[in-house]
Design an enzyme around this catalytic site. Structure first.
Site, short mmCIF file in Angstrom:
data_model
loop_
_atom_site.label_atom_id
_atom_site.label_comp_id
_atom_site.label_asym_id
_atom_site.label_seq_id
_atom_site.Cartn_x
_atom_site.Cartn_y
_atom_site.Cartn_z
N ALA A 45 51.62 55.12 85.26
CA ALA A 45 51.24 53.74 84.50
C ALA A 45 51.37 53.30 83.04
CB ALA A 45 51.85 52.52 85.39
N GLU A 46 49.75 53.34 82.77
CA GLU A 46 49.18 52.63 81.82
C GLU A 46 48.16 54.00 81.14
OE1 GLU A 46 50.47 50.88 79.89
OE2 GLU A 46 51.40 49.54 81.28
N THR A 47 48.21 54.07 80.30
CA THR A 47 46.65 54.77 79.80
C THR A 47 46.23 53.83 79.18
OG1 THR A 47 47.26 57.15 79.68
CG2 THR A 47 45.58 56.69 78.09
#
Length: 262
Positions: A45-47
């Site tokens: 979902a997020e880096t």
């Protein structure tokens, strides 16, 4: 260029729970298009990318599609990476971000994140969102995200999304939160993001910037225990501090690896 990548499960005390985030330390910023490609390749979902500049750690978050203005679980993951792997010694971590300075303290195994409060206000639900939901909410509010209030936890768990309709919506960079009073906690939620490669976010810290002030006022409580009832399940310990909220949780390191970019 050789870079290190840490994958960390946030808002959980067990591997394969909570929300996975990738964390990439940098000496200097890469071009935005490269960071976006890395985030897409990571397929979580997020880096989070960060540059340690001494007094403050500059932090940015990318989904596989866009740069976000605020992300809770990847901030928690970054704090976990700094303190448990990279031997960060300061008692409080100060992150400089697009949403201003964010503060994280580690106390009793919990990462206590000090974030801005975003009280949602009454709004009207666009017809496309309404038609995409199998159960209609009893209340509709909005801040960055739409906040849809339901009768009970069972309804929240049973929400289904017609993705073909849902993906016609543009709430850049926000999403749709569904929430209700919890059966064994103060409140529960789920979060869906239109046009995203990952439709349902497993645990969404930034959504609680709106959920905490809303439920604090509704339940007349300053300290709340919340669950995000996705398949992976997330546990969040929350506190309403007026114009700020405290969002706390645990994290587990899943993997450490290397990758190369030009």
């Amino acid at each position: 260029m050789e870079l290190i990548l840490y994958q960390i499960d946030a808002f959980t005390d067990t591997i394969f729970g909570g929300n996975p985030a990738c964390v990439v330390p940098l000496n200097k910023w890469l071009p935005d298009e490269i960071m976006l490609k890395i985030a897409k390749e990571n397929a979580v979902a997020e880096t989070a990318f960060f540059v340690d500049k001494g007094e403050k750690i500059h932090l940015r978050w990318f989904t596989p599609e866009i740069e976000m203005d605020l992300c809770g679980h990847a901030t928690l993951a970054t704090a976990h990476c700094l303190t448990t792997i990279l031997d960060y010694q300061k008692g409080e971590i100060v992150f400089k971000t697009l949403s201003g300075d964010l503060f994280v303290k580690v106390e009793n195994g919990q990462y206590k994140m000090n974030f801005p409060s975003r009280m949602p206000v009454v709004d009207i639900l666009p017809p496309t969102i309404s038609k995409s939901l199998n159960i209609k909410p009893k209340e509709i509010l909005k801040s960055r995200d739409y906040v849809l209030v339901y009768e009970n936890e069972t309804e929240v768990r049973n929400i289904e999304i017609d993705r073909q309709l849902f993906d016609q919506i543009n709430i850049d960079p926000g999403g749709v939160i569904v929430t209700a009073v919890g059966d064994k906690c103060d409140f529960v939620s789920r979060v869906f993001t239109p046009q995203a490669s990952i439709l349902e976010d497993p645990v969404t810290g930034s959504a609680h910037c709106s959920l905490i002030p809303f439920w604090s006022k509704r339940l007349n409580k300053k300290e709340l225990y919340a669950k995000q009832v996705s398949e992976r399940l997330g546990k969040l310990y929350c506190e309403d501090k007026g114009d700020r909220v405290i969002i706390s949780g645990q994290a587990k390191t899943y993997s450490i690896g290397k990758f190369w970019t030009e």
